[in-house]
Design a protein around this motif. Structure first.
Motif, PDB file in Angstrom:
ATOM      1  N   SER A  56      34.426  16.588 -19.975  1.00  0.00           N
ATOM      2  CA  SER A  56      35.787  16.733 -19.447  1.00  0.00           C
ATOM      3  C   SER A  56      36.204  15.512 -18.628  1.00  0.00           C
ATOM      4  CB  SER A  56      35.897  18.004 -18.600  1.00  0.00           C
ATOM      5  OG  SER A  56      34.936  18.011 -17.563  1.00  0.00           O
ATOM      6  N   GLN A  57      35.244  14.775 -18.052  1.00  0.00           N
ATOM      7  CA  GLN A  57      35.554  13.538 -17.344  1.00  0.00           C
ATOM      8  C   GLN A  57      35.842  12.399 -18.311  1.00  0.00           C
ATOM      9  OE1 GLN A  57      31.870  13.328 -15.097  1.00  0.00           O
ATOM     10  NE2 GLN A  57      32.910  13.935 -13.195  1.00  0.00           N
ATOM     11  N   GLU A  94      38.775  22.303 -19.985  1.00  0.00           N
ATOM     12  CA  GLU A  94      39.519  21.127 -20.450  1.00  0.00           C
ATOM     13  C   GLU A  94      39.143  20.771 -21.887  1.00  0.00           C
ATOM     14  OE1 GLU A  94      40.895  17.874 -17.710  1.00  0.00           O
ATOM     15  OE2 GLU A  94      39.077  18.516 -16.671  1.00  0.00           O
ATOM     16  N   HIS A  97      39.338  11.431 -19.317  1.00  0.00           N
ATOM     17  CA  HIS A  97      40.189  10.724 -18.364  1.00  0.00           C
ATOM     18  C   HIS A  97      39.713   9.290 -18.112  1.00  0.00           C
ATOM     19  CE1 HIS A  97      42.163  14.529 -17.611  1.00  0.00           C
ATOM     20  NE2 HIS A  97      40.983  15.074 -17.383  1.00  0.00           N
ATOM     21  N   ASN A 139      40.885  23.368 -24.098  1.00  0.00           N
ATOM     22  CA  ASN A 139      42.327  23.126 -24.182  1.00  0.00           C
ATOM     23  C   ASN A 139      42.643  21.913 -25.052  1.00  0.00           C
ATOM     24  OD1 ASN A 139      42.825  25.304 -22.523  1.00  0.00           O
ATOM     25  ND2 ASN A 139      43.085  24.085 -20.665  1.00  0.00           N
ATOM     26  N   LYS A 140      41.842  20.859 -24.921  1.00  0.00           N
ATOM     27  CA  LYS A 140      42.062  19.665 -25.741  1.00  0.00           C
ATOM     28  C   LYS A 140      41.832  19.980 -27.218  1.00  0.00           C
ATOM     29  CE  LYS A 140      43.125  16.122 -24.931  1.00  0.00           C
ATOM     30  NZ  LYS A 140      44.455  15.450 -25.081  1.00  0.00           N
ATOM     31  N   GLU A 166      44.812  21.782 -28.491  1.00  0.00           N
ATOM     32  CA  GLU A 166      45.937  20.846 -28.628  1.00  0.00           C
ATOM     33  C   GLU A 166      45.810  20.007 -29.902  1.00  0.00           C
ATOM     34  OE1 GLU A 166      47.072  16.628 -26.561  1.00  0.00           O
ATOM     35  OE2 GLU A 166      46.445  18.247 -25.216  1.00  0.00           O
TER      36      GLU A 166
END
Length: 220
Positions: A96-97, A40, A100, A43-44, A47
């Motif tokens: 990764s947490q 994650e 969110h 990927n971020k 992006e």
């Protein structure tokens, strides 16, 4: 501010156990909180930087992303496992947490940003830093430290009054007092310094984060 050259290598530190930081009481080493290998995170980073070419633009994109999270001093989380509820009033989250989480604090922002920047920079050029912010008094604070093109910078993700959040360290004087540096590969400490409340001393450990250390795992 002393800078990374004033720090020395130090043993990794066990965070968790009966203390604060980890939700289920598990113990993690300090280096575990920086995680550039998480999918994650990778990927971020892709992006955020896919249309950018320069390293500095990529770093600023990551910095802006992390700084835009709403702020909270403490992150309170709860989890239900096998019918038992665990509540942690002040949690460190995995990077990764953190992505969110509806709100973040200075420590969690720092761990997320350092993990993102490790996609671009080698370990020796990016660290999470725990120390003191000397304003009207002294408060424990966390920020990211990066070496870019031969210059050393503080990356400030929390203080809204800082307009340029990529700050050359030679401009900060004693406003930022660095104590602990760490990334996914190692820990360094500035000798004879302590992080102030809410962080405090731990016997035979780096004198910091007493409330967060699993002291039964500390080396004697």
């Amino acid at each position: 501010m002393e800078g990374i050259e004033a720090s020395i290598p130090f043993d990794n530190q066990p965070v968790g156990g009966h203390a604060a930081a980890t939700l289920l009481g598990e113990t993690k080493l300090l280096t575990d909180w920086i995680d550039p290998s998480a999918i994650e995170i990778q990927n971020k980073y892709d992006e955020l930087t896919s249309k950018l070419s320069s390293t500095q633009d990529k770093i600023k994109a990551c910095l802006t992303y992390v700084a835009d999270f709403p702020y909270t001093r403490f992150i309170r989380v709860s989890a239900n496992v096998a019918g038992k509820t665990f509540v942690q009033p002040d949690a460190w989250l995995e990077p990764s947490q953190i992505m969110h989480s509806p709100k973040t604090n200075c420590a969690n922002r720092t761990y997320l940003l350092a993990s993102l920047l490790r996609q671009e920079l080698p370990a020796e050029n990016v660290y999470a830093c725990l120390g003191n912010l000397n304003t009207d008094g002294q408060d424990g604070h966390a920020w990211t430290y990066a070496r870019l093109d031969g210059g050393d910078y503080i990356l400030e993700t929390t203080n809204p009054s800082v307009r340029d959040k990529l700050i050359p360290i030679e401009t900060v004087g004693n406003l930022y007092e660095d104590v602990i540096y760490f990334n996914d590969l190692g820990v360094r400490a500035v000798p004879e310094k302590q992080v102030r409340e809410p962080f405090s001393a731990c016997y035979r450990c780096i004198p910091f984060l007493e409330d967060y250390l699993a002291t039964e795992f500390c080396r004697t």
